[in-house]
Write a protein that holds these residues in place. Structure first.
Motif, mmCIF file in Angstrom:
data_model
loop_
_atom_site.group_PDB
_atom_site.id
_atom_site.type_symbol
_atom_site.label_atom_id
_atom_site.label_comp_id
_atom_site.label_asym_id
_atom_site.label_seq_id
_atom_site.Cartn_x
_atom_site.Cartn_y
_atom_site.Cartn_z
ATOM 1 N N TYR A 4 -26.461 -11.166 -43.379
ATOM 2 C CA TYR A 4 -28.018 -10.193 -42.795
ATOM 3 C C TYR A 4 -28.425 -9.293 -42.667
ATOM 4 O O TYR A 4 -29.064 -8.485 -42.150
ATOM 5 C CB TYR A 4 -29.270 -11.738 -42.286
ATOM 6 C CG TYR A 4 -30.805 -11.139 -41.203
ATOM 7 C CD1 TYR A 4 -31.849 -11.484 -42.802
ATOM 8 C CD2 TYR A 4 -30.881 -10.949 -40.115
ATOM 9 C CE1 TYR A 4 -32.945 -11.377 -42.588
ATOM 10 C CE2 TYR A 4 -32.371 -10.376 -40.285
ATOM 11 C CZ TYR A 4 -33.413 -10.476 -40.960
ATOM 12 O OH TYR A 4 -34.496 -10.381 -41.028
ATOM 13 N N SER A 36 -35.217 -13.728 -45.087
ATOM 14 C CA SER A 36 -35.059 -14.902 -45.781
ATOM 15 C C SER A 36 -36.340 -15.485 -46.490
ATOM 16 O O SER A 36 -36.337 -16.558 -47.462
ATOM 17 C CB SER A 36 -35.935 -15.961 -44.467
ATOM 18 O OG SER A 36 -36.170 -15.787 -43.511
ATOM 19 N N LEU A 46 -43.638 -20.434 -42.208
ATOM 20 C CA LEU A 46 -42.974 -19.500 -40.352
ATOM 21 C C LEU A 46 -44.664 -19.985 -40.635
ATOM 22 O O LEU A 46 -45.423 -19.714 -38.844
ATOM 23 C CB LEU A 46 -42.632 -19.163 -40.445
ATOM 24 C CG LEU A 46 -41.457 -19.269 -40.220
ATOM 25 C CD1 LEU A 46 -40.188 -18.321 -39.921
ATOM 26 C CD2 LEU A 46 -41.184 -19.884 -38.621
HETATM 27 C C1 LIG Z 1 -46.989 -2.733 -39.907
HETATM 28 C C2 LIG Z 1 -46.485 -5.043 -40.398
HETATM 29 C C3 LIG Z 1 -47.688 -6.099 -40.568
HETATM 30 C C4 LIG Z 1 -46.707 -6.834 -40.587
HETATM 31 N N1 LIG Z 1 -47.662 -8.474 -41.252
HETATM 32 C C5 LIG Z 1 -47.325 -9.341 -40.400
HETATM 33 C C6 LIG Z 1 -47.630 -10.540 -40.919
HETATM 34 O O1 LIG Z 1 -48.916 -10.495 -40.750
HETATM 35 N N2 LIG Z 1 -46.825 -11.688 -40.608
HETATM 36 C C7 LIG Z 1 -45.734 -11.949 -40.737
HETATM 37 O O2 LIG Z 1 -45.481 -13.214 -40.098
HETATM 38 N N3 LIG Z 1 -45.371 -10.789 -40.401
HETATM 39 C C8 LIG Z 1 -45.652 -9.079 -40.504
HETATM 40 N N4 LIG Z 1 -45.050 -8.682 -39.856
HETATM 41 C C9 LIG Z 1 -43.132 -8.762 -39.795
HETATM 42 C C10 LIG Z 1 -42.236 -8.688 -40.770
HETATM 43 O O3 LIG Z 1 -42.367 -7.232 -41.738
HETATM 44 C C11 LIG Z 1 -42.173 -9.742 -41.822
HETATM 45 O O4 LIG Z 1 -42.666 -11.040 -41.054
HETATM 46 C C12 LIG Z 1 -40.991 -9.636 -42.484
HETATM 47 O O5 LIG Z 1 -41.474 -9.154 -43.579
HETATM 48 C C13 LIG Z 1 -41.463 -11.462 -43.461
HETATM 49 O O6 LIG Z 1 -39.777 -11.798 -44.422
HETATM 50 P P1 LIG Z 1 -38.459 -12.904 -44.366
HETATM 51 O O7 LIG Z 1 -39.734 -13.928 -43.635
HETATM 52 O O8 LIG Z 1 -38.546 -12.080 -45.197
HETATM 53 O O9 LIG Z 1 -38.675 -11.957 -42.842
HETATM 54 P P2 LIG Z 1 -36.967 -12.389 -42.300
HETATM 55 O O10 LIG Z 1 -36.188 -11.015 -41.156
HETATM 56 O O11 LIG Z 1 -36.219 -13.257 -42.956
HETATM 57 O O12 LIG Z 1 -37.445 -12.527 -40.795
HETATM 58 C C14 LIG Z 1 -37.477 -14.063 -40.055
HETATM 59 C C15 LIG Z 1 -38.772 -14.277 -39.447
HETATM 60 O O13 LIG Z 1 -39.309 -13.809 -38.771
HETATM 61 C C16 LIG Z 1 -40.295 -13.671 -38.143
HETATM 62 N N5 LIG Z 1 -40.435 -11.858 -38.158
HETATM 63 C C17 LIG Z 1 -38.961 -11.074 -38.609
HETATM 64 N N6 LIG Z 1 -39.583 -9.810 -38.462
HETATM 65 C C18 LIG Z 1 -41.103 -9.568 -37.925
HETATM 66 C C19 LIG Z 1 -42.269 -8.850 -36.939
HETATM 67 N N7 LIG Z 1 -41.463 -7.569 -36.999
HETATM 68 N N8 LIG Z 1 -42.727 -9.048 -36.069
HETATM 69 C C20 LIG Z 1 -42.968 -10.299 -36.195
HETATM 70 N N9 LIG Z 1 -42.099 -11.604 -36.414
HETATM 71 C C21 LIG Z 1 -41.199 -11.086 -37.614
HETATM 72 C C22 LIG Z 1 -41.216 -14.039 -39.400
HETATM 73 O O14 LIG Z 1 -41.685 -15.349 -39.254
HETATM 74 C C23 LIG Z 1 -40.120 -14.134 -40.143
HETATM 75 O O15 LIG Z 1 -40.638 -15.273 -41.404
HETATM 76 C C24 LIG Z 1 -45.414 -7.588 -39.943
HETATM 77 C C25 LIG Z 1 -44.667 -6.217 -39.646
HETATM 78 C C26 LIG Z 1 -44.851 -4.699 -40.140
HETATM 79 C C27 LIG Z 1 -43.921 -3.353 -39.582
#
Ligand SMILES: Cc1cc2nc3c(=O)[nH]c(=O)nc-3n(C[C@H](O)[C@H](O)[C@H](O)COP(=O)(O)OP(=O)(O)OC[C@H]3O[C@@H](n4cnc5c(N)ncnc54)[C@H](O)[C@@H]3O)c2cc1C
Length: 481
Positions: free
Chosen positions: A227, A240, A246
């Protein structure tokens, strides 16, 4: 009767309110209030509604297998909830309500109204902070204020979990291979009938708890170790993809944390797991921010001086951004991914958000709203936090003079141009150098737009604008607070 009130926690495993209700004296039933008008005003994407409704169908069946009937009540808005809950309480002779706390302003107002209605009836409400790992007010700075700097918060967050974290409980749900009926099914099916969402979007997603748990297992077994090294490369699908689960609560954040902690026993996975836990900490960080700074729930900037920024009002620029026609290939690929899948990679959320707010100089709130109307994982705390970070108006935000160069980001995080070629197919014939800067290659007229704004000069213009906003705030704004 004990009543479990489900909100954004649509699962049976690792669900503390349900666990508490099952351990209490007396029978247990469950309720979910369907607030479609509230969804409208919160700009909840149709795809996310679809995800929630299908997850509710699975939840109802799982609960039925546990002997807990789930009612789904049409409430339209949060305002209607106290009286509808009062009716449930009277009809079912409820003595105690169990639920998971929610932190955005409208949700808290709803819960305060419910608390006073229930107090009049002598019904106890047991709320737990089950949607986060660390409760929002558990960590305070030495001055007794909320943490607004992530690094300091994260250190305390780790230490708190070292002593307080308890492995979440799994329940024994047997014999649910056949659909099990539940009272709320018809209401969910009616809502699905009213919903308009393209099958090209829904066919890419699997709602419900079971699929979320399987996805967590797959991610931890096959991708977690890599990761940290791969998470920033959108072509790799190395994250993920659990954000929808979540945010709707089909998966508990405690289950994620536990799985990552267990994976750390393997030295090869340690770095990746620690890095992923850091993302779960960001999630908690933004939730405690939204809980403690209510103005963020209604469009307020965290840094008040940024309210004085004079944004450009240009619908053509905004439309070009929304439709992936800015002439910057990585930005366009990302925006097309969002519209076509309901999800966007984290690095690209930062790139596109910064591009909107700094290059196009459009109010970040417009982009925040557009994201909400498309994201399957739309979550006010994370979305607002991410947008305000990118626009330099938020807590621990990127400094205003730091502006991502969309071409460099593209060369660095999509070096072969694979992601761009996938989403901007009109560029796929270009080699891995030109694909980042297609204007260097004479293109067929109309094939792909030239950049709608230049990158050069953006940093200087943004710096100037932020300095002016600060000056105006110091002269006039702070006096008005
Ligand atoms: C402009 C912008 C808008 C966003 N809007 C959202 C949104 O509406 N909903 C959302 O869940 N996330 C949002 N994010 C955070 C992040 O981009 C996503 O959670 C992430 O891309 C989801 O992909 P993943 O589940 O594969 O993340 P992974 O990289 O696998 O991370 C695991 C989990 O951690 C949490 N997470 C990860 N990064 C962040 C972060 N920067 N802030 C808060 N939580 C995080 C999420 O729940 C995610 O599923 C945003 C980020 C930015 C920069």
């Amino acid at each position: 009767m004990n009543l479990v009130w489900f909100r954004n926690d649509l699962r049976v495993h690792a669900h503390r309110p349900l666990q508490q209700a099952l351990c209490a004296d007396g029978p247990v039933s469950a309720v979910y209030f369907l607030c479609e008008k509230q969804w409208e005003s919160h700009q909840v994407a149709p795809l996310r509604r679809w995800y929630v409704l299908h997850s509710l169908l699975e939840l109802g069946e799982q609960l039925a297998a546990l002997g807990v009937p789930l009612d789904v009540v049409d409430a339209a808005t949060f305002e209607a909830v106290p009286s509808l809950l009062t009716r449930q309480v009277r009809d079912k002779e409820v003595r105690q309500i169990f639920c998971s706390r929610e932190y955005p302003l409208n949700e808290r107002r709803r819960d305060e109204a419910v608390a006073s209605a229930m107090a009049e009836l002598g019904v106890t409400i047991s709320g737990v902070d089950d949607g986060v790992l660390v409760p929002p007010r558990a960590l305070r700075t030495g001055k007794g204020t909320p943490y607004t700097v992530f690094g300091a918060y994260k250190r305390r967050w780790d230490a708190w979990l070292d002593t307080h974290f308890e492995a979440p409980a799994l329940v024994d749900v047997e014999g649910v291979s056949h659909p099990t009926d539940f009272p709320g099914r018809a209401a969910v099916e009616r809502a699905l009938g009213r919903l308009q969402v393209s099958p090209s979007l829904t066919e890419q997603w699997r709602p419900g708890e079971q699929s979320a748990r399987e996805q967590l297992d797959r991610f931890v077994s096959h991708q977690l170790a890599r990761y940290q090294k791969q998470r920033d490369f959108p072509a790799l699908s190395a994250t993920s993809g659990l954000s929808a689960a979540l945010s709707a609560g089909t998966l508990s954040v405690a289950s994620c944390y536990q799985a990552a902690r267990e994976a750390m026993a393997d030295a090869g996975a340690r770095e990746g797991a620690a890095c992923w836990i850091g993302e779960l900490a960001w999630r908690d960080f933004y939730r405690q921010i939204i809980a403690q700074f209510p103005r963020l729930s209604y469009g307020g900037a965290f840094r008040r001086e940024t309210e004085w920024l004079q944004w450009r009002d240009d619908d053509d620029l905004f439309d070009a951004w929304c439709e992936g026609r800015t002439g910057y290939p990585l930005v366009d690929a990302a925006m097309r991914q969002l519209v076509a899948t309901g999800w966007m990679h984290n690095r690209l959320r930062m790139v596109t958000a910064m591009f909107l707010s700094k290059h196009l100089w459009l109010d970040w709130r417009r982009g925040e709203a557009f994201f909400m109307t498309h994201l399957i994982d739309g979550d006010i705390a994370a979305n607002n936090g991410g947008w305000q970070w990118s626009a330099s108006s938020g807590t621990d935000a990127v400094p205003y003079f730091r502006v991502f160069n969309p071409i460099r980001q593209s060369q660095r995080f999509d070096p072969q141009g694979e992601f761009i070629a996938r989403w901007v197919p009109e560029l796929k014939h270009l080699d891995n150098k030109t694909i980042h800067e297609p204007w260097k290659q004479p293109l067929l007229a109309g094939e792909y737009p030239a950049p709608i704004v230049p990158h050069q000069g953006v940093r200087e213009a943004v710096t100037e604008a932020f300095k002016n906003a600060k000056k105006m705030y110091d002269e006039q704004g702070s006096a008005q607070q």
